[in-house]
Write a protein that holds these residues in place. Structure first.
Motif, PDB file in Angstrom:
ATOM      1  N   PRO A 151       0.815  -1.229   0.000  1.00 60.18           N
ATOM      2  CA  PRO A 151       0.000   0.000   0.000  1.00 60.18           C
ATOM      3  C   PRO A 151       0.842   1.270   0.000  1.00 60.18           C
ATOM      4  O   PRO A 151       0.442   2.272  -0.596  1.00 60.18           O
ATOM      5  CB  PRO A 151      -0.831  -0.118   1.282  1.00 60.18           C
ATOM      6  CG  PRO A 151      -0.203  -1.190   2.093  1.00 60.18           C
ATOM      7  CD  PRO A 151       0.473  -2.109   1.130  1.00 60.18           C
ATOM      8  N   LEU A 152       2.017   1.232   0.637  1.00 58.98           N
ATOM      9  CA  LEU A 152       2.876   2.412   0.611  1.00 58.98           C
ATOM     10  C   LEU A 152       3.411   2.642  -0.804  1.00 58.98           C
ATOM     11  O   LEU A 152       3.439   3.778  -1.298  1.00 58.98           O
ATOM     12  CB  LEU A 152       4.030   2.250   1.602  1.00 58.98           C
ATOM     13  CG  LEU A 152       5.076   3.374   1.607  1.00 58.98           C
ATOM     14  CD1 LEU A 152       4.421   4.739   1.796  1.00 58.98           C
ATOM     15  CD2 LEU A 152       6.113   3.124   2.694  1.00 58.98           C
ATOM     16  N   LYS A 153       3.815   1.579  -1.467  1.00 58.82           N
ATOM     17  CA  LYS A 153       4.315   1.708  -2.839  1.00 58.82           C
ATOM     18  C   LYS A 153       3.242   2.286  -3.755  1.00 58.82           C
ATOM     19  O   LYS A 153       3.508   3.154  -4.594  1.00 58.82           O
ATOM     20  CB  LYS A 153       4.773   0.345  -3.353  1.00 58.82           C
ATOM     21  CG  LYS A 153       5.310   0.381  -4.770  1.00 58.82           C
ATOM     22  CD  LYS A 153       5.717  -1.012  -5.245  1.00 58.82           C
ATOM     23  CE  LYS A 153       6.222  -0.963  -6.688  1.00 58.82           C
ATOM     24  NZ  LYS A 153       6.592  -2.310  -7.189  1.00 58.82           N
ATOM     25  N   VAL A 154       2.009   1.802  -3.597  1.00 60.45           N
ATOM     26  CA  VAL A 154       0.902   2.310  -4.412  1.00 60.45           C
ATOM     27  C   VAL A 154       0.701   3.803  -4.179  1.00 60.45           C
ATOM     28  O   VAL A 154       0.516   4.577  -5.120  1.00 60.45           O
ATOM     29  CB  VAL A 154      -0.392   1.529  -4.097  1.00 60.45           C
ATOM     30  CG1 VAL A 154      -1.610   2.211  -4.741  1.00 60.45           C
ATOM     31  CG2 VAL A 154      -0.271   0.089  -4.577  1.00 60.45           C
ATOM     32  N   ALA A 155       0.747   4.230  -2.912  1.00 62.05           N
ATOM     33  CA  ALA A 155       0.551   5.649  -2.585  1.00 62.05           C
ATOM     34  C   ALA A 155       1.681   6.510  -3.135  1.00 62.05           C
ATOM     35  O   ALA A 155       1.460   7.632  -3.598  1.00 62.05           O
ATOM     36  CB  ALA A 155       0.439   5.824  -1.071  1.00 62.05           C
ATOM     37  N   LEU A 156       2.909   6.003  -3.072  1.00 64.60           N
ATOM     38  CA  LEU A 156       4.055   6.737  -3.618  1.00 64.60           C
ATOM     39  C   LEU A 156       3.875   6.962  -5.112  1.00 64.60           C
ATOM     40  O   LEU A 156       4.122   8.065  -5.626  1.00 64.60           O
ATOM     41  CB  LEU A 156       5.350   5.971  -3.341  1.00 64.60           C
ATOM     42  CG  LEU A 156       5.834   5.937  -1.891  1.00 64.60           C
ATOM     43  CD1 LEU A 156       6.892   4.855  -1.705  1.00 64.60           C
ATOM     44  CD2 LEU A 156       6.391   7.290  -1.471  1.00 64.60           C
ATOM     45  N   GLU A 157       3.451   5.921  -5.815  1.00 66.70           N
ATOM     46  CA  GLU A 157       3.266   6.032  -7.259  1.00 66.70           C
ATOM     47  C   GLU A 157       2.059   6.905  -7.605  1.00 66.70           C
ATOM     48  O   GLU A 157       2.125   7.737  -8.517  1.00 66.70           O
ATOM     49  CB  GLU A 157       3.100   4.633  -7.859  1.00 66.70           C
ATOM     50  CG  GLU A 157       4.368   3.793  -7.757  1.00 66.70           C
ATOM     51  CD  GLU A 157       4.161   2.356  -8.219  1.00 66.70           C
ATOM     52  OE1 GLU A 157       2.992   1.980  -8.475  1.00 66.70           O
ATOM     53  OE2 GLU A 157       5.156   1.617  -8.323  1.00 66.70           O
ATOM     54  N   LYS A 158       0.964   6.733  -6.854  1.00 62.61           N
ATOM     55  CA  LYS A 158      -0.252   7.505  -7.129  1.00 62.61           C
ATOM     56  C   LYS A 158      -0.006   8.996  -6.963  1.00 62.61           C
ATOM     57  O   LYS A 158      -0.484   9.810  -7.777  1.00 62.61           O
ATOM     58  CB  LYS A 158      -1.368   7.048  -6.186  1.00 62.61           C
ATOM     59  CG  LYS A 158      -2.663   7.830  -6.343  1.00 62.61           C
ATOM     60  CD  LYS A 158      -3.725   7.341  -5.358  1.00 62.61           C
ATOM     61  CE  LYS A 158      -5.001   8.154  -5.482  1.00 62.61           C
ATOM     62  NZ  LYS A 158      -6.031   7.688  -4.504  1.00 62.61           N
ATOM     63  N   ASN A 159       0.742   9.367  -5.924  1.00 59.73           N
ATOM     64  CA  ASN A 159       0.987  10.782  -5.657  1.00 59.73           C
ATOM     65  C   ASN A 159       2.259  11.311  -6.304  1.00 59.73           C
ATOM     66  O   ASN A 159       2.657  12.446  -6.068  1.00 59.73           O
ATOM     67  CB  ASN A 159       1.033  11.016  -4.145  1.00 59.73           C
ATOM     68  CG  ASN A 159      -0.315  10.816  -3.493  1.00 59.73           C
ATOM     69  OD1 ASN A 159      -1.220  11.620  -3.657  1.00 59.73           O
ATOM     70  ND2 ASN A 159      -0.475   9.715  -2.757  1.00 59.73           N
ATOM     71  N   LYS A 160       2.901  10.452  -7.098  1.00 63.40           N
ATOM     72  CA  LYS A 160       4.101  10.838  -7.856  1.00 63.40           C
ATOM     73  C   LYS A 160       5.170  11.422  -6.951  1.00 63.40           C
ATOM     74  O   LYS A 160       5.756  12.468  -7.223  1.00 63.40           O
ATOM     75  CB  LYS A 160       3.736  11.816  -8.969  1.00 63.40           C
ATOM     76  CG  LYS A 160       2.763  11.236  -9.987  1.00 63.40           C
ATOM     77  CD  LYS A 160       2.418  12.223 -11.077  1.00 63.40           C
ATOM     78  CE  LYS A 160       1.434  11.590 -12.074  1.00 63.40           C
ATOM     79  NZ  LYS A 160       1.072  12.541 -13.162  1.00 63.40           N
ATOM     80  N   VAL A 161       5.417  10.713  -5.834  1.00 63.83           N
ATOM     81  CA  VAL A 161       6.462  11.134  -4.909  1.00 63.83           C
ATOM     82  C   VAL A 161       7.811  10.754  -5.512  1.00 63.83           C
ATOM     83  O   VAL A 161       8.034   9.585  -5.839  1.00 63.83           O
ATOM     84  CB  VAL A 161       6.294  10.467  -3.529  1.00 63.83           C
ATOM     85  CG1 VAL A 161       7.384  10.947  -2.574  1.00 63.83           C
ATOM     86  CG2 VAL A 161       4.918  10.791  -2.960  1.00 63.83           C
ATOM     87  N   PRO A 162       8.726  11.704  -5.685  1.00 61.78           N
ATOM     88  CA  PRO A 162      10.014  11.381  -6.302  1.00 61.78           C
ATOM     89  C   PRO A 162      10.866  10.486  -5.413  1.00 61.78           C
ATOM     90  O   PRO A 162      10.636  10.392  -4.205  1.00 61.78           O
ATOM     91  CB  PRO A 162      10.667  12.763  -6.485  1.00 61.78           C
ATOM     92  CG  PRO A 162      10.017  13.630  -5.454  1.00 61.78           C
ATOM     93  CD  PRO A 162       8.612  13.131  -5.329  1.00 61.78           C
ATOM     94  N   ASP A 163      11.837   9.834  -6.018  1.00 66.72           N
ATOM     95  CA  ASP A 163      12.764   8.969  -5.287  1.00 66.72           C
ATOM     96  C   ASP A 163      13.792   9.856  -4.608  1.00 66.72           C
ATOM     97  O   ASP A 163      14.769  10.277  -5.224  1.00 66.72           O
ATOM     98  CB  ASP A 163      13.430   7.991  -6.251  1.00 66.72           C
ATOM     99  CG  ASP A 163      14.285   6.969  -5.528  1.00 66.72           C
ATOM    100  OD1 ASP A 163      14.191   6.893  -4.288  1.00 66.72           O
ATOM    101  OD2 ASP A 163      15.063   6.267  -6.201  1.00 66.72           O
ATOM    102  N   ILE A 164      13.567  10.181  -3.348  1.00 70.64           N
ATOM    103  CA  ILE A 164      14.409  11.151  -2.647  1.00 70.64           C
ATOM    104  C   ILE A 164      14.951  10.560  -1.354  1.00 70.64           C
ATOM    105  O   ILE A 164      14.499   9.530  -0.884  1.00 70.64           O
ATOM    106  CB  ILE A 164      13.607  12.425  -2.286  1.00 70.64           C
ATOM    107  CG1 ILE A 164      12.435  12.064  -1.354  1.00 70.64           C
ATOM    108  CG2 ILE A 164      13.139  13.153  -3.509  1.00 70.64           C
ATOM    109  CD1 ILE A 164      11.872  13.231  -0.602  1.00 70.64           C
ATOM    110  N   VAL A 165      15.950  11.256  -0.821  1.00 72.19           N
ATOM    111  CA  VAL A 165      16.430  10.982   0.530  1.00 72.19           C
ATOM    112  C   VAL A 165      15.892  12.087   1.423  1.00 72.19           C
ATOM    113  O   VAL A 165      16.017  13.269   1.101  1.00 72.19           O
ATOM    114  CB  VAL A 165      17.967  10.946   0.586  1.00 72.19           C
ATOM    115  CG1 VAL A 165      18.446  10.773   2.027  1.00 72.19           C
ATOM    116  CG2 VAL A 165      18.497   9.810  -0.280  1.00 72.19           C
TER     117      VAL A 165
END
Length: 415
Positions: free
Chosen positions: A205-219
């Motif tokens: 579910p976290l992965k889905v939310a990251l992709e849905k909200n277009k959260v960039p791959d960040i530190v």
């Protein structure tokens, strides 16, 4: 030591220091790979090089052209440390003038490996030495050339490269030019499966939310602020608060390079706690919470903990994502407003979450606060935390974070 020399290490509880001295016409990178029994990189955080100077547990630390190793701190699945030298740019290992590798350990005689270009030909990298566990810890002077440079070494141990190439400042004595940033792309699911299997169901579910909200791959740093005022007694007693910690930790593992969740309690006074990790999350909330609640006062004074957060992260070189949990009764409107205005200049995003409460005061008016440099906060309330699906929770937590990242970058707050 000569090529192929092997020996048992002495006292494995004593720290080990490995020094590299390299002379030649090229630019040289030194690295350490923490490898598992399958000869694969254990985790991307166990590739130690100029852009990642230590492992999360501090077992491997790089300082200039030296490594400090504490074998006692390594995860049990890391069974080998591979120390390498690679060329950045033109040149081959056959052109090198001299390589000196010295292994030092308390109360033991130093082990020294001396090599020249005559030991190699057209290779772009070498494996210098290995420290490996075969019933006990041992050392092997490999001294073998390796076709390809750092990129090929990474692939050899099961890693991949990011496509973006960027200039990275060097901490080595020799300057480093431009190189892709390596990462083994170990998934969140695999990390949880290995280190916190009870939480593995949260990865999807976290992965889905990251992709849905277009959260960039960040530190980013992630911090959790938990209300422990008297009105929170019921949800401390029924362990809802522990469930909150469990569900926030995967966010920290996803964003934080050390895979740690910074952690505060606050009542009338704040208290910073030990960082939450995959090895201690299950007792982050004490079963006997009453002494802590009493020591921090039974009220809730948000400005005190907010000031600590601002002081902690205002000079951070990476974004800080703050998840602030309260059951309401929020006062101090003027103080909170002024703190939000002040914090809008810093790399801090505030996600306030109301649970099982009322009287959220200014938190419901965050979008109307004027004079902020950027919109740096969001708020939502949940009637009952335990009835919200993981998909909805992560979706709501991540909804406004990406837009803040974009605005903060455009305004020069973050890189």
């Amino acid at each position: 030591m000569q090529r192929g020399y092997r020996t048992k290490l002495g006292d494995i509880h004593a720290p080990i220091k490995i020094d590299f001295h390299i002379a030649g016409p090229s630019e040289y990178d030194i690295s350490c790979f923490g490898v598992d029994k399958n000869e694969l990189l254990y985790d991307d955080s166990y590739m130690i090089f100029y852009n990642q100077l230590k492992s999360p547990d501090g077992a491997i630390c790089m300082n200039g052209t030296s490594f400090n190793v504490n074998l006692d701190k390594l995860p049990s699945d890391v069974v080998k440390l591979v120390f390498t030298i690679s060329i950045d740019g033109d040149g081959t290992m056959g052109m090198i003038h001299q390589i000196n590798v010295k292994l030092s350990q308390l109360h033991q005689e130093d082990l020294v490996l001396n090599l020249t270009g005559s030991n190699f030909k057209d290779q772009k990298a070498i494996i210098a030495i290995e420290i490996y566990n075969k019933n006990e810890w041992r050392m092997n002077a490999v001294a073998n050339g390796f076709n390809g440079g750092l990129s090929q070494l990474l692939k050899a141990y099961g890693g991949v490269e990011e496509e973006d190439v960027q200039a990275i400042p060097s901490t080595l004595a020799s300057p480093i030019s431009v190189i892709p940033t390596p990462t083994s792309k170990v998934s969140l699911e695999k990390k949880l499966e290995k280190n916190a299997p009870q939480l593995v169901n949260l990865a999807k579910p976290l992965k889905v939310a990251l992709e849905k909200n277009k959260v960039p791959d960040i530190v980013a740093k992630v911090a959790l602020i938990l209300d422990i005022s008297g009105s929170m007694t019921k949800i401390y007693k029924n362990r809802t608060v522990q469930s909150i910690v469990n569900k926030i930790l995967p966010l920290a593992i996803q964003f934080d390079d050390n895979e740690e969740l910074d952690f505060w309690y606050y009542g009338s006074r704040p208290k910073r706690m030990e960082a939450v990790t995959m090895s201690n999350y299950y007792n982050a909330v004490p079963v006997n919470y009453k002494p802590l609640m009493e020591s921090l006062g039974y009220g809730n004074y948000e400005p005190a903990v907010m000031r600590e957060i601002i002081e902690e992260y205002r000079t951070s070189s990476i974004p800080a994502y703050i998840i602030f949990i309260t059951d309401g009764g929020v006062g101090s409107k003027r103080e909170i407003k002024n703190l939000m205005i002040e914090a809008s200049k810093y790399p801090i995003f505030w996600q306030f979450v109301g649970i099982s409460g009322f009287g959220y005061g200014i938190l419901k008016q965050l979008d109307t606060i004027k004079d902020r440099f950027v919109d740096n906060a969001n708020f939502f309330a949940l009637d009952d935390f335990n009835k919200v699906t993981d998909d909805e929770l992560y979706d709501r937590l991540l909804k406004e974070f990406p837009s803040w990242l974009t605005e903060a970058k455009n305004k020069g707050i973050i890189r």
